[in-house]
Design a protein around this motif. Sequence first.
Motif, PDB file in Angstrom:
ATOM      1  N   VAL A   5       0.384   0.774  -6.320  1.00 61.49           N
ATOM      2  CA  VAL A   5       1.055   1.594  -5.326  1.00 61.49           C
ATOM      3  C   VAL A   5       0.089   2.630  -5.054  1.00 61.49           C
ATOM      4  O   VAL A   5      -0.009   3.559  -5.961  1.00 61.49           O
ATOM      5  N   GLU A   6      -0.268   2.894  -4.088  1.00 59.63           N
ATOM      6  CA  GLU A   6      -1.201   4.021  -3.531  1.00 59.63           C
ATOM      7  C   GLU A   6      -0.590   4.984  -2.909  1.00 59.63           C
ATOM      8  O   GLU A   6       0.729   4.832  -2.512  1.00 59.63           O
ATOM      9  N   SER A   7      -1.022   6.222  -3.160  1.00 58.11           N
ATOM     10  CA  SER A   7      -0.210   7.324  -2.436  1.00 58.11           C
ATOM     11  C   SER A   7      -1.372   8.431  -2.263  1.00 58.11           C
ATOM     12  O   SER A   7      -2.638   8.206  -2.822  1.00 58.11           O
ATOM     13  N   CYS A  22      -3.633   5.677  -7.211  1.00 55.47           N
ATOM     14  CA  CYS A  22      -3.069   4.116  -7.492  1.00 55.47           C
ATOM     15  C   CYS A  22      -2.582   3.884  -8.782  1.00 55.47           C
ATOM     16  O   CYS A  22      -3.524   4.171  -9.659  1.00 55.47           O
ATOM     17  N   THR A 117      -2.965   2.902   1.849  1.00 49.45           N
ATOM     18  CA  THR A 117      -2.497   4.141   2.435  1.00 49.45           C
ATOM     19  C   THR A 117      -3.293   4.560   3.675  1.00 49.45           C
ATOM     20  O   THR A 117      -4.527   4.686   3.558  1.00 49.45           O
TER      21      THR A 117
END
Length: 123
Positions: A5-7, A22, A117
């Motif tokens: 999960v990227e942010s 990540c 993202t």
Amino acid sequence: QVQLVESGGGLVQPGGSLRLSCVVSGTIFSINAAGWYRQAPGKQRELVATITNSGTVNYAHSVESRFTISGDNAKNTVYLQMNSLKPEDTAVYYCNADATAAQPPGVTRDVYWGQGTQVTVSS
């Protein structure tokens, strides 16, 4: 099941900075290498930076000296610090990880990808 999960993406002015994260989740035994890639509209996905579990890093020529990749093994997290951003850095940024993980009924080494993202550099 391994998930990435990227942010940290967003809209930034030219010359600005962003830090992407990540997080690799799942029953992870080791992250052998990880990397950031990007894909701009109408273009192929390209490598931005990679890091191995021994700390060896590699950058695309277009981002070296501006971007820094790093990792936190304890948190199974990979970062991309992006400075001096340019409009041509606009793209969807994807994280990937070469990881050894529990994948029932056994243990598997594979390459996993996040969903991406968006990074937009514009005034």
